[in-house]
Scaffold this active site. Structure first.
Site, PDB file in Angstrom:
ATOM      1  N   GLY A   1     -45.706 -15.318 -53.704  1.00 13.56           N
ATOM      2  CA  GLY A   1     -46.898 -14.884 -52.772  1.00 13.56           C
ATOM      3  C   GLY A   1     -46.450 -15.489 -51.559  1.00 13.56           C
TER       4      GLY A   1
ATOM      5  CE1 TYR B   1     -61.411 -16.906 -54.269  1.00 15.17           C
ATOM      6  CE2 TYR B   1     -61.825 -17.934 -52.328  1.00 15.17           C
ATOM      7  CZ  TYR B   1     -61.019 -17.313 -53.059  1.00 15.17           C
ATOM      8  OH  TYR B   1     -59.743 -17.487 -52.987  1.00 15.17           O
TER       9      TYR B   1
ATOM     10  CG  LEU C   1     -54.023 -17.968 -46.028  1.00 14.57           C
ATOM     11  CD1 LEU C   1     -53.536 -17.593 -47.392  1.00 14.57           C
ATOM     12  CD2 LEU C   1     -53.564 -19.384 -45.639  1.00 14.57           C
TER      13      LEU C   1
ATOM     14  N   GLY D   1     -52.569 -17.189 -57.051  1.00 20.27           N
ATOM     15  CA  GLY D   1     -54.103 -16.508 -56.742  1.00 20.27           C
ATOM     16  C   GLY D   1     -54.106 -15.074 -56.313  1.00 20.27           C
TER      17      GLY D   1
ATOM     18  CE  LYS E   1     -59.388 -19.959 -55.078  1.00 13.30           C
ATOM     19  NZ  LYS E   1     -57.972 -19.878 -55.855  1.00 13.30           N
TER      20      LYS E   1
ATOM     21  NE  ARG F   1     -48.420 -13.244 -62.378  1.00  8.49           N
ATOM     22  CZ  ARG F   1     -49.654 -12.926 -61.703  1.00  8.49           C
ATOM     23  NH1 ARG F   1     -50.711 -12.265 -62.479  1.00  8.49           N
ATOM     24  NH2 ARG F   1     -49.879 -13.058 -60.629  1.00  8.49           N
ATOM     25  NE  ARG F   2     -43.233  -9.646 -58.062  1.00  7.21           N
ATOM     26  CZ  ARG F   2     -44.522  -9.923 -57.602  1.00  7.21           C
ATOM     27  NH1 ARG F   2     -45.301 -10.254 -58.756  1.00  7.21           N
ATOM     28  NH2 ARG F   2     -45.008 -10.059 -56.290  1.00  7.21           N
TER      29      ARG F   2
END
Length: 229
Positions: A16, A131, A158, A80, A135, A40-41
């Site tokens: 990310g 949400y 962000l 996330g 968190k 995952r990769r």
């Protein structure tokens, strides 16, 4: 004479934007001896560094990857869903809570002393916003694990170098930085932060070993991003 680096950091979520920034800064840091990235990769564009070890893991199988965490001093989790409103709540909970807690628990069980979590401004287990309540509940669960040091990062907007999510994000990326002067006092926590600066702040935090629960909003992680190793 500078001491030899001995600190080792594990990171989940380096694919990310924020995690990638944290990884790059960790690899540059003279205080960090090694970084283990789980995901995952693999990171096809990861910086070339002898410090970096990558492992592709099954996030459903924490017991399978837990041994890879042994010997690390700190862990960073930036995993996330990028657009939480675009996925069903069950899928969001699995990624943002279940996978994160499995990683955090494995870190704790393997003797990792410090754990840093990327969250969101307004996180509160009692929030009326689903949400933010999610968190907040996640933060409470991480704190309950009893790490020697727990760091909770709560950014607002962000700011990424490229638009990844269409017209809405394009507008926000253009407008939000111009609103900073309006966000004063308690509203300062809603100021935008570049993903590079936030990643740098999380890397700086991983170098620290003072105990307790540390909560970072805009002022705190902006100052941390300017700190030197």
């Amino acid at each position: 004479m500078q001491r030899a680096a001995t600190r080792r950091v594990a990171i989940l979520g380096a694919t990310g934007a924020v995690g990638g920034g944290a990884l790059a800064e960790l690899l540059r840091s003279p205080a960090i001896a090694g970084v283990t990235s789980l995901g995952r990769r693999s990171l096809a564009d990861a910086p070339a560094s002898p410090k970096l070890t990558q492992h592709v893991v099954d996030l459903e199988d924490a017991a399978g990857y837990a041994p890879l965490l042994a010997g690390h001093d700190a862990a960073i989790c930036t995993l996330g869903v990028g657009q939480p409103t675009k996925v069903p709540r069950e899928a969001l909970w699995k990624i943002d809570v279940d996978y994160v807690m499995a990683f955090a628990t494995a870190c704790r069980d393997q003797g990792v002393g410090s754990f840093a979590l990327l969250g969101a401004v307004g996180a509160d287990a009692d929030s009326s916003v689903d949400y933010l309540r999610m968190k907040g509940e996640l933060e409470a669960q991480v704190i309950a694990l009893g790490f020697f040091r727990t760091s909770l990062f709560r950014p607002s907007m962000l700011l990424t170098p490229h638009n990844r999510y269409g017209v809405g994000q394009a507008i926000l990326l253009k407008v939000w930085p111009k609103l900073d002067w309006l966000l004063a006092g308690r509203l300062r926590r809603f100021r935008g932060i570049t993903v590079a600066d936030l990643g740098r702040a999380m890397a700086r935090d991983a170098e620290r070993d003072d105990p307790g629960v540390h909560v970072y909003h805009w002022d705190e992680f902006s100052a941390l991003a300017r700190a030197t190793s």
